[in-house]
Scaffold this motif. Sequence first.
Motif: not given
Length: 362
Positions: A185-200
Amino acid sequence: MSASNNTANVAKAANAGSLSPNSSYLLLAIETSCDETSVAVVRDGRNVLSNIISSQIDTHRQFGGVVPEIASRKHVESITIIVEEAIREADISLENIDAVAVTQGPGLIGALLVGVVAAKSLSLALDVPLIGTHHIAGHIYANHLIGDIVYPALALVVSGGHTELVLLEQEGKFRIIGRTRDDAVGEAYDKVARALQFPYPGGPYVDKLAQEATEEVVLPRSWLEPDSYDFSFSGLKSAVLAEINRSRMKGESPDFSALARGFQNSVIDVVTVKAMKAAKEFGVKQMLLCGGVAANKGLRERLASLCGDVGLPLLIPTNKLCTDNAAMIAAAADLKWRRGEFSTLDLKAEPILSLEDWSVGS
């Protein structure tokens, strides 16, 4: 030192003076499985005297994720300082420590090694028992730091590297009944966040945006086979990327907030529905939420609502205890301490350590 000699040594240390595995004791715990260097001092497995966490987020953010070699070096730089700070905050001396626990696995091999070497050194120097501890057992037993666990219990583990349903039929006995087949789940959140232009790390940003959204792009739910408690999130991640590309091909700006809400609702639906179904099937008396993503506001609220509807008690750690921390490692190590199940000095870091094999009495 040979394994047999060290076994005798830790047995002697455990029973020296007025102490036995059932006595009041102080445990120093070390956690270095990924990108947090943490050291805690905990009395009797539940009373946290200190829990120091040094995060490397700012270092890894520029790379968009954790760089293992950099993480290891940062642990080397920090570990001695964090041990000293934990001892100072607990207002004790190292000579007061009765046992040392450390995350043995799973995790990044280089990062784990730093903690394991530090723990072995302390165990040998102080002549006290060493307890190799499972990282996910730590997340699960972080709940024991805030309340009593009632068995049988079901743990929903949601973190950057793990998504699992773990049945605890009795204290310290773990049985995995469901796990992710691809992304956690956390990995999916980080990948989607990157697509939404959010930082890590992007999870908290996606959660906040989803909470604020007024519209939703409905995204698919991956239920897998009807009788399966496994999870799959790679398709959901791909669906988000497809929606972004579709909007841009039309010359439109993607509605990031609606996508965030659609993504989060899909994740929450799947993990909570499966958790509640498993809770009913196995007749558990309590639900436990744990792992870094357990800090997600939307997930906490939904699971609390569902558990409340059926009268199932729910435990969720505080946000600080959801993230990687050494206090949770102490809580899990207490299971081994009370049974006199100590490690030898040939303890190895194990990046894919089995939770079920780590169970007490194994």
